[in-house]
Enzyme design. Sequence first.
Site, mmCIF file in Angstrom:
data_model
loop_
_atom_site.group_PDB
_atom_site.id
_atom_site.type_symbol
_atom_site.label_atom_id
_atom_site.label_comp_id
_atom_site.label_asym_id
_atom_site.label_seq_id
_atom_site.Cartn_x
_atom_site.Cartn_y
_atom_site.Cartn_z
ATOM 1 N N LYS A 1 3.165 -15.586 2.764
ATOM 2 C CA LYS A 1 3.172 -16.357 1.519
ATOM 3 C C LYS A 1 4.637 -16.634 1.180
ATOM 4 O O LYS A 1 5.137 -16.328 0.092
ATOM 5 C CB LYS A 1 2.463 -15.580 0.400
ATOM 6 N N ASP B 1 -11.472 -8.261 7.226
ATOM 7 C CA ASP B 1 -12.841 -8.129 6.742
ATOM 8 C C ASP B 1 -13.531 -9.489 6.685
ATOM 9 O O ASP B 1 -14.729 -9.614 6.983
ATOM 10 C CB ASP B 1 -12.863 -7.478 5.359
ATOM 11 N N TYR C 1 0.815 -1.211 0.000
ATOM 12 C CA TYR C 1 0.000 0.000 0.000
ATOM 13 C C TYR C 1 0.854 1.268 0.000
ATOM 14 O O TYR C 1 0.397 2.332 -0.424
ATOM 15 C CB TYR C 1 -0.932 0.020 1.208
ATOM 16 N N ASP D 1 -5.659 -6.640 5.513
ATOM 17 C CA ASP D 1 -6.852 -5.960 5.026
ATOM 18 C C ASP D 1 -7.915 -6.988 4.642
ATOM 19 O O ASP D 1 -9.102 -6.836 4.955
ATOM 20 C CB ASP D 1 -6.467 -5.101 3.827
ATOM 21 N N ASP E 1 -3.453 -18.122 1.761
ATOM 22 C CA ASP E 1 -4.592 -18.808 1.158
ATOM 23 C C ASP E 1 -5.186 -19.826 2.117
ATOM 24 O O ASP E 1 -6.410 -19.945 2.251
ATOM 25 C CB ASP E 1 -4.202 -19.451 -0.179
#
Length: 355
Positions: free
Chosen positions: A190, A250, A138, A246, A222
């Site tokens: 990851k 959620d 980001y 992020d 994942d």
Amino acid sequence: MKIAVLPGDGIGPEIIAQALRVLDVLRHEGLEIEIEEAPLGGAAYDLYGLPYPPFTQQVCQAADAVLLGAVGGPQYDRLDRSLRPERGLLAIRRDLGLFANLRPALAFPELENASTLKAEVVRGLDIMIIREQIGDIYFGEPRGMRLNDSGEREAFNTMVYSESEIRRIAHFAFGIAATRSRKKLCSVDKANVLETTEFWKEIFIDVSRGYPQVELSHMYIDNAAMQLIRNPRQFDVIVTGNLFGDILSDEASMLTGSIGMLATASLSESKKGLYEPGHGSAPEIAGKDIANPLAAILSIAMMLRYSFENPDAANRVEQAVRRVLARGYRTADIFESDSKKVTCTGMGDRVLEEL
């Protein structure tokens, strides 16, 4: 306690109004609270032409904590990217050094049936998700859009973390995990594909040697996304980078029944914090007095606990919310046929009654 209040856009002013009523009760009971409002996001752009104008920056820098509603709306989608409301949110995080985002995912017993998962899957759920918030893709540079050597348009972002950034969030996460009863920390990465997160994993293993009381585990992003649905109660504290955090936070919010129940805290190294509900600005219901203010009210509790170190007042606010839910009051997003539907203001009334 100097609090900067940023109502923001959409339903932000409505839910923040109810949270301020809670602060007003505490102030009348003797807590020394000073409040100053300022615009952020679209509201700031409308007034100043910037999503995080100098006036707002000054108010936030002078405060001990910041209470935010929500930012964004479709009317701003055609603005230059640098002027969109969401850029104000990124700017305030970087400006105040809010590197650690905390998102608790709690399954209130009264809302078990509101979750999209079976009640037995989420019963007793208590997860703390910690997201590093001012690094990663980001904020990484370079970023942008360009023509490549073939004359074709392409876009690019940079995923980057320094060792000091990873060590800072690692120590923070281990410190939080050490205060909880299960003392388990799952670092999500990851590392099988991305060198950035391979480096992340290496640093976390090194930092873990200073926290022998905390059990550290690792999981690929994942698989973590799948496990949050398959067996969420296996987790105690989850820590991950900005992008993955992020997404996971959620996802976890829906385990609890509604994103309208999710309070969040973003902390600096000095424990100065920005507190906000985890939901968005929901422009489609703005002005209708039907939004759920409980996440904003629970954000007040997090502020009292983390920035002002007043756990007694924080517990009072949280228990007031629990008692309102136990009495069967629900806003539209968590309404069930056997419950009592109330407006945004009505839910604020019920919480104040309990306080």
